[in-house]
Design an enzyme around this catalytic site. Structure first.
Site, mmCIF file in Angstrom:
data_model
loop_
_atom_site.group_PDB
_atom_site.id
_atom_site.type_symbol
_atom_site.label_atom_id
_atom_site.label_comp_id
_atom_site.label_asym_id
_atom_site.label_seq_id
_atom_site.Cartn_x
_atom_site.Cartn_y
_atom_site.Cartn_z
ATOM 1 N N GLY A 75 1.056 -1.211 -0.094
ATOM 2 C CA GLY A 75 0.077 -0.002 -0.234
ATOM 3 C C GLY A 75 0.981 1.221 0.172
ATOM 4 N N ASP A 208 -1.688 12.490 13.221
ATOM 5 C CA ASP A 208 -2.645 12.017 12.114
ATOM 6 C C ASP A 208 -3.139 10.606 12.712
ATOM 7 O OD1 ASP A 208 -4.009 11.291 10.103
ATOM 8 O OD2 ASP A 208 -2.347 11.437 8.597
HETATM 9 N N1 LIG Z 1 4.048 -2.725 8.890
HETATM 10 C C1 LIG Z 1 3.039 -2.822 7.714
HETATM 11 N N2 LIG Z 1 2.500 -3.747 7.506
HETATM 12 C C2 LIG Z 1 1.706 -3.903 6.322
HETATM 13 N N3 LIG Z 1 0.876 -2.913 5.785
HETATM 14 C C3 LIG Z 1 1.629 -1.638 6.166
HETATM 15 C C4 LIG Z 1 2.616 -1.412 7.036
HETATM 16 N N4 LIG Z 1 2.925 -0.167 7.477
HETATM 17 C C5 LIG Z 1 2.064 0.625 6.414
HETATM 18 N N5 LIG Z 1 1.348 -0.121 5.575
HETATM 19 C C6 LIG Z 1 0.360 -0.085 4.600
HETATM 20 O O1 LIG Z 1 1.060 1.008 3.955
HETATM 21 C C7 LIG Z 1 0.088 2.247 3.551
HETATM 22 C C8 LIG Z 1 1.314 3.568 3.838
HETATM 23 O O2 LIG Z 1 1.915 3.419 4.887
HETATM 24 P P1 LIG Z 1 2.260 4.642 5.475
HETATM 25 O O3 LIG Z 1 0.835 4.996 6.520
HETATM 26 O O4 LIG Z 1 3.308 4.616 6.471
HETATM 27 O O5 LIG Z 1 2.581 5.834 4.472
HETATM 28 P P2 LIG Z 1 2.214 7.420 4.580
HETATM 29 O O6 LIG Z 1 2.771 7.878 3.147
HETATM 30 O O7 LIG Z 1 2.604 8.226 5.687
HETATM 31 O O8 LIG Z 1 0.351 7.553 4.602
HETATM 32 P P3 LIG Z 1 -0.269 8.634 4.939
HETATM 33 O O9 LIG Z 1 -0.497 9.405 3.670
HETATM 34 O O10 LIG Z 1 -1.650 8.018 5.153
HETATM 35 O O11 LIG Z 1 0.008 9.529 6.071
HETATM 36 C C9 LIG Z 1 -0.747 2.123 4.955
HETATM 37 O O12 LIG Z 1 -1.826 3.009 4.916
HETATM 38 C C10 LIG Z 1 -0.744 0.817 5.339
HETATM 39 O O13 LIG Z 1 -1.963 0.182 4.967
#
Ligand SMILES: Nc1ncnc2c1ncn2[C@@H]1O[C@H](COP(=O)(O)OP(=O)(O)OP(=O)(O)O)[C@@H](O)[C@H]1O
Ligand SMILES: *[C@@H]1O[C@H](CO)[C@@H](O)[C@H](O)[C@H]1NC(C)=O
Ligand SMILES: *[C@@H]1O[C@H](CO)[C@@H](O)[C@H](O)[C@H]1NC(C)=O
Ligand SMILES: *[C@@H]1O[C@H](CO)[C@@H](O)[C@H](O)[C@H]1NC(C)=O
Ligand SMILES: *[C@@H]1O[C@H](CO)[C@@H](O)[C@H](O)[C@H]1NC(C)=O
Length: 428
Positions: A75, A208
Site C-alpha cells: 500500500g 494523524d
Molecule cells: N507494517 C506494515 N504492514 C503492512 N502494511 C503496512 C505497514 N505499514 C504501512 N502499511 C500500509 O501502507 C500504507 C502506507 O504506509 P504509511 O501510512 O506509513 O504511509 P504514509 O505515506 O505516511 O501514509 P499517509 O498518507 O496515510 O500518512 C498504510 O496505509 C498501510 O495500509
C-alpha cells in the site's frame, strides 16, 4: 548527545551533511532550504532523544533486503510506499520507502521543481519515523527490525525501513467481527496510548490518528505511521494558548507553570481514540449488561473527563467483568434440557449461520460456559445442539458451534456435544 545506532548515525550524518552541501552544489529555492533546515533541526531533536540501540546482531539490513522472496506491493500513502517480502526463515516483513510518485513529492516538485531537494525532504520523514520507532517499544507499535541505507547512487537518497508486517485496518470488516474482537482492538489502543503518554521520548501525540495509520497483526492493533508524531507539548503563556481543537469540539486546557499545555498530547490522543475508534467499535453488539460501562467510557472520553489512566482502568474493569461472566443473567439450569455426550464431536457439515460468527461457514460463537451456550441455543429457532471444543478466544472463553441437527456423532476426546432433549433429530 547519546550514542546512536550506527546505521542511523551514518544516515543522519550523510543527510545533514548533504543539506549543508546543497548550497554549494546547486542553487536551491530559499523556501525549500528553509523547509530542509527545519526538518534537519527536528530530526536532530529526535536523534538525541532516541533510546538505546539494540544489539546489531539481531537487526536486519541490506543483506536481508537483497535476499527477500515473494516480493509484493502492500500500500501507499501521501509520502511513503510499503512492500512486503519473505525472509529466508519464512517470516514476512514490510519494507517502507519514500513514495516517489506520492502526493507529498508532487507538491514539492510543483512548488520548487527540484527533484533532488524534494527527495531529501521526503527522506527526512522516513528517517524521523525510524528514529522514533527506535525510541518507542510497545506491542501497540509495529516493530522496527532494521534499516537499509543504499548510498551507492547518491548519498542519503534511498532509505528502506524493515518492519513487522501487518494487514491494513479495515473498519468495515472490523464492524462485522464479534464484539470481543472489537473490544480487543480498543483495549490495545488504550494500552498504547497509556504507553505513549509516558514514553521514553516524553508524552507523544499522534497528530494523524486515522485508522489508516494502523495495521492489524494477529488480531492486535499496531500503529505503523509515526512520522506525524510529536514528543513535546505545546508551549504557552496563558490558558488561552492551550485550546485543543477538533472539527466539532474544542477543549480549554490550562497552561502549566513550566510554560507548557500540560497533558495536551495525552488528551489529543484520547479524544481521537474516542472519535475514530470507540464510537464505532465499542457499543455495537456488546453484551447488554456491559453497555452502561461502555457508554460511560465513551461519555467520559468524549468529554475528556477521563485521562488515559482512568480510561485504562475502566477498560480493565469491563474485561474483568466479561472474563468472569458476571455480565450474564443468573438463569436456572438451562442445561437440564440437554443431553451431554462427552468425548464426541459432530461431523462437519453445511449448517445454519448466525451473526457475528467467528466463521463465515457456520454459527461459531464464544461462550462463558455451557449454560450461556444453552441459553444461546434456546434463542436460535434452528438450534438443536451445540459442540464445545478446546478452542478459546483471546479472553479465554470457549468457542461453541451451534447446529441444527445432532446426527453423525464422531469420537473426539477433547469435545463435548450437547443435544436438546426435545430435539426432533435425536436418532443415533
Ligand atoms: N507494517 C506494515 N504492514 C503492512 N502494511 C503496512 C505497514 N505499514 C504501512 N502499511 C500500509 O501502507 C500504507 C502506507 O504506509 P504509511 O501510512 O506509513 O504511509 P504514509 O505515506 O505516511 O501514509 P499517509 O498518507 O496515510 O500518512 C498504510 O496505509 C498501510 O495500509
Ligand atoms: C474556552 O475559552 C474561550 C476563550 O479563550 C471561551 O470563549 C470559550 O467559551 C471557552 N470554552 C469553554 C468550553 O470553556
Ligand atoms: C455525556 O453525558 C452528558 C450527560 O448526560 C451529556 O450532556 C454529554 O453530551 C455526554 N457527552 C458525550 C460526549 O456523549
Ligand atoms: C497515571 O499512572 C501512573 C502510574 O501508574 C502515574 O505515575 C501517573 O502520574 C498517572 N497519571 C495521572 C495523570 O494521574
Ligand atoms: C486433545 O487435547 C490434548 C491436550 O490438550 C492433546 O494432546 C490432543 O492432541 C488432543 N486430541 C485431539 C484429538 O485433538
Amino acid at each position: 548527545m547519546q550514542p546512536l545506532g550506527t546505521g542511523l548515525a551514518l544516515a543522519a550524518a550523510l543527510f545533514l551533511g548533504s543539506v549543508a552541501l546543497l548550497k554549494l552544489c546547486s542553487p536551491r529555492p530559499a523556501a525549500l532550504l528553509r523547509e530542509l533546515r527545519a526538518r534537519q533541526r527536528d530530526l536532530s531533536l529526535y536523534s538525541s532523544a532516541a533510546g538505546s540501540p539494540e544489539p546489531l546482531s539481531a537487526r536486519l539490513g541490506c543483506a536481508e533486503v537483497a535476499s527477500l522472496s515473494g516480493f509484493g506491493y502492500v500500500g501507499s500513502g501521501f509520502s511513503k510506499v510499503v512492500w512486503k517480502g519473505r525472509l529466508a526463515d519464512g517470516r514476512g516483513i514490510a519494507l517502507k520507502r519514500i513514495h516517489r510518485e506520492g502526493s507529498d513529492m508532487r507538491r514539492c516538485l510543483q512548488l520548487y521543481g527540484d527533484p533532488e531537494g524534494c527527495q531529501r525532504l521526503a527522506t527526512y520523514k522516513l528517517l524521523k519515523e525510524v528514529t522514533l520507532l527506535k525510541g518507542l517499544r510497545h506491542p501497540g507499535i509495529v516493530q522496527l527490525y532494521g534499516e537499509c541505507y543504499d548510498n551507492s547512487l547518491d548519498p542519503g537518497r534511498r532509505v528502506t525501513a524493515l518492519l513487522e508486517l501487518g494487514s491494513p485496518l479495515e473498519m468495515i470488516q472490523l464492524l462485522q467481527t464479534p464484539w470481543e474482537e472489537r473490544f480487543k482492538v480498543c483495549l490495545s489502543l488504550v494500552r498504547l496510548l497509556r504507553y505513549l503518554s509516558r514514553s521514553p521520548l516524553g508524552s507523544v501525540a499522534l497528530l494523524d490518528f486515522q485508522p489508516r495509520q494502523f495495521v492489524m497483526v494477529d488480531g492486535d492493533l499496531k500503529v505503523t505511521d509515526v512520522d506525524d508524531a510529536i514528543t513535546e507539548e505545546l508551549t504557552c503563556r496563558d490558558d488561552a494558548d492551550c485550546v485543543l481543537e477538533f472539527p466539532t469540539k474544542s477543549f480549554n486546557l490550562t497552561c502549566a507553570a513550566a510554560g507548557r499545555c500540560e497533558g495536551i498530547n495525552e488528551k489529543r490522543n484520547l479524544y481521537n481514540a474516542y472519535r475514530y475508534f470507540f464510537t464505532y467499535l465499542l457499543p455495537h453488539t456488546a453484551p447488554s449488561a456491559l453497555k452502561p460501562f461502555l457508554y460511560d467510557i465513551m461519555n467520559a472520553t468524549g468529554d475528556l473527563r477521563y485521562g488515559i489512566n482512568e480510561t485504562l482502568e475502566a477498560f480493565e474493569k469491563v474485561l474483568y467483568l466479561y472474563k468472569a461472566g458476571l455480565h450474564l443473567p443468573k438463569r436456572s439450569q438451562p442445561l437440564k434440557e440437554y443431553r451431554i455426550l462427552k468425548g464426541f464431536h459432530l461431523q462437519e457439515a453445511q449448517d445454519y449461520k448466525c451473526w457475528p460468527s467467528y466463521s463465515h461457514l457456520s454459527c461459531l460463537l464464544s461462550i462463558h460456559n455451557e449454560d450461556e451456550a444453552a441459553v444461546i441455543c434456546n434463542s436460535h429457532p434452528q438450534c438443536e445442539s451445540f459442540i464445545v471444543g478446546e478452542h478459546r478466544t483471546w479472553t479465554g472463553r470457549h468457542l461453541a458451534t451451534f447446529r441444527s441437527s445432532s446426527t453423525d456423532l464422531i469420537p473426539d476426546a477433547n469435545s463435548t456435544v450437547y443435544i436438546k432433549r426435545s430435539s426432533a433429530s435425536r436418532k443415533r
